[in-house]
Write a protein that holds these residues in place. Structure first.
Motif, mmCIF file in Angstrom:
data_model
loop_
_atom_site.group_PDB
_atom_site.id
_atom_site.type_symbol
_atom_site.label_atom_id
_atom_site.label_comp_id
_atom_site.label_asym_id
_atom_site.label_seq_id
_atom_site.Cartn_x
_atom_site.Cartn_y
_atom_site.Cartn_z
ATOM 1 N N ARG A 7 55.995 -76.612 -40.205
ATOM 2 C CA ARG A 7 54.960 -75.632 -40.514
ATOM 3 C C ARG A 7 55.144 -74.365 -39.681
ATOM 4 O O ARG A 7 55.529 -74.436 -38.510
ATOM 5 C CB ARG A 7 53.571 -76.226 -40.244
ATOM 6 N N GLU A 8 54.861 -73.227 -40.283
ATOM 7 C CA GLU A 8 55.011 -71.965 -39.551
ATOM 8 C C GLU A 8 53.921 -71.801 -38.508
ATOM 9 O O GLU A 8 54.165 -71.300 -37.411
ATOM 10 C CB GLU A 8 54.994 -70.780 -40.518
ATOM 11 N N THR A 9 52.697 -72.214 -38.838
ATOM 12 C CA THR A 9 51.592 -72.063 -37.892
ATOM 13 C C THR A 9 50.837 -73.368 -37.726
ATOM 14 O O THR A 9 50.712 -74.157 -38.670
ATOM 15 C CB THR A 9 50.597 -70.979 -38.368
ATOM 16 N N VAL A 10 50.350 -73.563 -36.526
ATOM 17 C CA VAL A 10 49.497 -74.709 -36.194
ATOM 18 C C VAL A 10 48.387 -74.172 -35.302
ATOM 19 O O VAL A 10 48.649 -73.402 -34.368
ATOM 20 C CB VAL A 10 50.293 -75.795 -35.436
ATOM 21 N N SER A 11 47.159 -74.541 -35.594
ATOM 22 C CA SER A 11 46.044 -74.055 -34.781
ATOM 23 C C SER A 11 45.948 -74.860 -33.496
ATOM 24 O O SER A 11 46.429 -75.993 -33.410
ATOM 25 C CB SER A 11 44.728 -74.167 -35.556
ATOM 26 N N MET A 12 45.298 -74.271 -32.491
ATOM 27 C CA MET A 12 45.107 -74.989 -31.233
ATOM 28 C C MET A 12 44.231 -76.222 -31.446
ATOM 29 O O MET A 12 44.405 -77.246 -30.784
ATOM 30 C CB MET A 12 44.487 -74.056 -30.196
ATOM 31 N N GLU A 13 43.298 -76.140 -32.393
ATOM 32 C CA GLU A 13 42.458 -77.302 -32.703
ATOM 33 C C GLU A 13 43.305 -78.455 -33.247
ATOM 34 O O GLU A 13 43.120 -79.613 -32.854
ATOM 35 C CB GLU A 13 41.386 -76.917 -33.721
ATOM 36 N N GLU A 14 44.244 -78.130 -34.129
ATOM 37 C CA GLU A 14 45.134 -79.155 -34.676
ATOM 38 C C GLU A 14 46.030 -79.723 -33.585
ATOM 39 O O GLU A 14 46.271 -80.941 -33.526
ATOM 40 C CB GLU A 14 45.999 -78.561 -35.790
ATOM 41 N N TYR A 15 46.522 -78.865 -32.737
ATOM 42 C CA TYR A 15 47.380 -79.310 -31.635
ATOM 43 C C TYR A 15 46.619 -80.261 -30.702
ATOM 44 O O TYR A 15 47.130 -81.313 -30.305
ATOM 45 C CB TYR A 15 47.894 -78.111 -30.847
ATOM 46 N N SER A 16 45.386 -79.879 -30.359
ATOM 47 C CA SER A 16 44.596 -80.702 -29.443
ATOM 48 C C SER A 16 44.327 -82.079 -30.043
ATOM 49 O O SER A 16 44.353 -83.096 -29.329
ATOM 50 C CB SER A 16 43.276 -80.000 -29.122
ATOM 51 N N LYS A 73 59.540 -77.347 -31.647
ATOM 52 C CA LYS A 73 58.248 -78.023 -31.646
ATOM 53 C C LYS A 73 57.136 -77.025 -31.379
ATOM 54 O O LYS A 73 57.298 -76.085 -30.602
ATOM 55 C CB LYS A 73 58.229 -79.119 -30.577
ATOM 56 N N LYS A 74 56.007 -77.286 -31.998
ATOM 57 C CA LYS A 74 54.833 -76.457 -31.769
ATOM 58 C C LYS A 74 54.125 -76.978 -30.515
ATOM 59 O O LYS A 74 53.187 -77.764 -30.571
ATOM 60 C CB LYS A 74 53.890 -76.507 -32.974
ATOM 61 N N SER A 75 54.611 -76.533 -29.374
ATOM 62 C CA SER A 75 54.015 -76.946 -28.107
ATOM 63 C C SER A 75 52.783 -76.095 -27.810
ATOM 64 O O SER A 75 52.495 -75.113 -28.506
ATOM 65 C CB SER A 75 55.027 -76.793 -26.971
ATOM 66 N N TRP A 76 52.064 -76.459 -26.742
ATOM 67 C CA TRP A 76 50.894 -75.676 -26.343
ATOM 68 C C TRP A 76 51.300 -74.234 -26.082
ATOM 69 O O TRP A 76 50.592 -73.295 -26.476
ATOM 70 C CB TRP A 76 50.254 -76.280 -25.088
ATOM 71 N N LEU A 77 52.445 -74.036 -25.449
ATOM 72 C CA LEU A 77 52.908 -72.698 -25.107
ATOM 73 C C LEU A 77 53.186 -71.861 -26.358
ATOM 74 O O LEU A 77 52.852 -70.670 -26.412
ATOM 75 C CB LEU A 77 54.171 -72.782 -24.254
ATOM 76 N N THR A 78 53.799 -72.481 -27.355
ATOM 77 C CA THR A 78 54.117 -71.766 -28.596
ATOM 78 C C THR A 78 52.843 -71.349 -29.328
ATOM 79 O O THR A 78 52.713 -70.211 -29.795
ATOM 80 C CB THR A 78 54.962 -72.646 -29.524
ATOM 81 N N ILE A 79 51.918 -72.291 -29.440
ATOM 82 C CA ILE A 79 50.676 -72.009 -30.164
ATOM 83 C C ILE A 79 49.859 -70.937 -29.453
ATOM 84 O O ILE A 79 49.326 -70.012 -30.073
ATOM 85 C CB ILE A 79 49.862 -73.309 -30.340
ATOM 86 N N ARG A 80 49.780 -71.032 -28.143
ATOM 87 C CA ARG A 80 49.041 -70.032 -27.373
ATOM 88 C C ARG A 80 49.714 -68.663 -27.487
ATOM 89 O O ARG A 80 49.034 -67.632 -27.590
ATOM 90 C CB ARG A 80 48.953 -70.453 -25.914
ATOM 91 N N SER A 81 51.033 -68.654 -27.511
ATOM 92 C CA SER A 81 51.759 -67.388 -27.667
ATOM 93 C C SER A 81 51.420 -66.729 -28.996
ATOM 94 O O SER A 81 51.190 -65.509 -29.062
ATOM 95 C CB SER A 81 53.270 -67.630 -27.582
ATOM 96 N N CYS A 82 51.379 -67.517 -30.055
ATOM 97 C CA CYS A 82 51.053 -66.970 -31.380
ATOM 98 C C CYS A 82 49.623 -66.449 -31.417
ATOM 99 O O CYS A 82 49.328 -65.472 -32.118
ATOM 100 C CB CYS A 82 51.262 -68.031 -32.455
ATOM 101 N N GLU A 83 48.725 -67.080 -30.671
ATOM 102 C CA GLU A 83 47.342 -66.619 -30.602
ATOM 103 C C GLU A 83 47.236 -65.254 -29.909
ATOM 104 O O GLU A 83 46.476 -64.389 -30.325
ATOM 105 C CB GLU A 83 46.480 -67.621 -29.833
ATOM 106 N N LYS A 84 48.030 -65.057 -28.863
ATOM 107 C CA LYS A 84 47.912 -63.857 -28.035
ATOM 108 C C LYS A 84 48.773 -62.696 -28.518
ATOM 109 O O LYS A 84 48.478 -61.533 -28.220
ATOM 110 C CB LYS A 84 48.299 -64.178 -26.583
ATOM 111 N N ALA A 85 49.838 -63.004 -29.229
ATOM 112 C CA ALA A 85 50.828 -61.986 -29.568
ATOM 113 C C ALA A 85 50.317 -60.981 -30.592
ATOM 114 O O ALA A 85 49.501 -61.302 -31.457
ATOM 115 C CB ALA A 85 52.090 -62.659 -30.102
ATOM 116 N N THR A 86 50.830 -59.768 -30.486
ATOM 117 C CA THR A 86 50.633 -58.789 -31.551
ATOM 118 C C THR A 86 51.509 -59.205 -32.728
ATOM 119 O O THR A 86 52.340 -60.117 -32.606
ATOM 120 C CB THR A 86 51.067 -57.396 -31.083
#
Length: 327
Positions: A154-163, A234-247
């Motif tokens: 998947r291209e995107t995963v939400s932090m809720e899904e990750y948690s 892998k969609k790790s915590w770092l990757t997901i958080r990066s996508c949340e913060k990035a422009t």
């Protein structure tokens, strides 16, 4: 209450003396190998720790189930390493690498069976509840692993899904370990539930720490190559958080680096470096450390509902030691 100084020697002896059948050696040798390479023994240690809050000594009724938790965890690692094609585990060859994937699959299967055999050694009075807890947990761990694999495509995963995923993949087994020790000790039901919640949140903190160390840890300490999550996309915590913060531009840059081919060693090193550079620019390492602290605080809040005084301090020390590796 058991003196905590005896826990370390009890754990060491438990796994030094652990035995598996000898034949066929092609099936059982990997089990002994997996246990011998060690690890933190987090799950049996937590099980014995919560048991020790209510009892004055360790007997087979708790030692065998505690060992069963580690055997089950080791089974999941054998299969995880096959899925991830990880060559190293705790600094040595993984089972599939040392033998072959087919052997690793079959040895992992029998290791899972062995874990159930050990869990059934708990007292008969709590056997139904213990087995119900463990069986539910075992299925949830598999569910978490499936979600983890699904996320890779998947291209995107939400932090809720990750948690939710790490709660299943990591949190529930640590929670099970905390509750199982209390159950076998005959602790009050409310204590058992609070200790489960303590373990669950500690498991979340532990997994975020694991994601952090995969990118920023020391390979000699971490026990496996740094950047494995990046190479496996892998969609790790770092990757997901990066996508949340990035422009939008930063996110495109991150995804381009994340999807870059990595066949040769030079390509692998470049890919890891590019993604880590994005993590540093977006300061997600610092965010991860803060999240680890928040989960740990939540865990200790649940511990306080079950214990106070010296017993609470024992659980606090356990938590501090577990997550302190990222500070």
């Amino acid at each position: 209450m058991v003196r905590q100084e005896t826990l370390g020697s009890t754990i060491d002896k438990l796994f030094k003396d652990i035995r598996f059948p000898e034949e066929p050696s092609g099936l059982y040798d990997p089990l002994g190998y997996m246990i011998a390479i060690g690890g933190k023994r987090l799950r049996p240690r937590l099980c014995l720790t919560t048991y020790s809050l209510y009892k004055d000594g360790f007997g087979p009724e708790i030692l065998e189930p505690a060992a069963g938790l580690e055997v089950f965890h080791s089974f999941t690692l054998i299969h995880d390493d096959i899925v991830d094609r990880s060559p190293l585990r705790r600094g040595v060859d993984t089972v599939w690498k040392k033998w072959n994937p087919d052997t690793a699959i079959l040895s992992g299967d029998v290791m899972c069976i062995d874990s159930y055999s050990r869990i059934t050694k708990c007292p008969l009075g709590c056997l139904p509840e213990v087995m119900s807890l463990f069986s539910k947990t075992a299925a949830e761990v598999c569910e978490g692993q499936q979600y983890d694999m699904d996320f890779e495509s998947r291209e995107t995963v939400s932090m809720e899904e990750y948690s939710r995923m790490i709660g299943l993949k990591t949190g529930v087994l640590i929670a099970c370990s905390a509750k199982m020790g209390a159950l076998i000790a005959g602790a009050p039901e409310k204590d058992c539930e609070s200790l489960y919640d303590y373990g669950y949140n500690l498991g979340l903190a532990f997994q975020v720490a694991d994601d952090y160390l995969d990118a920023f840890g020391d390979e000699k300490v971490f026990g496996k190559p740094i950047g494995g999550d990046i190479l496996n996309e892998k969609k790790s915590w770092l990757t997901i958080r990066s996508c949340e913060k990035a422009t939008a531009a930063e996110r495109a840059e991150l995804l381009e680096a994340f999807r870059a081919p990595a066949v040769s060693e030079a390509e692998k090193a470049e890919k890891i470096a590019r993604v880590k550079d994005m993590y540093v620019r977006l300061k997600v390492g610092e965010d991860a450390q803060e999240t680890i602290k928040e989960y740990t605080k939540e865990a200790l809040g649940h511990a306080a509902k079950a214990c106070e005084g010296v017993r609470y301090e024992i659980l606090k020390r356990f938590a501090d030691k577990l997550v302190g590796r990222t500070s």
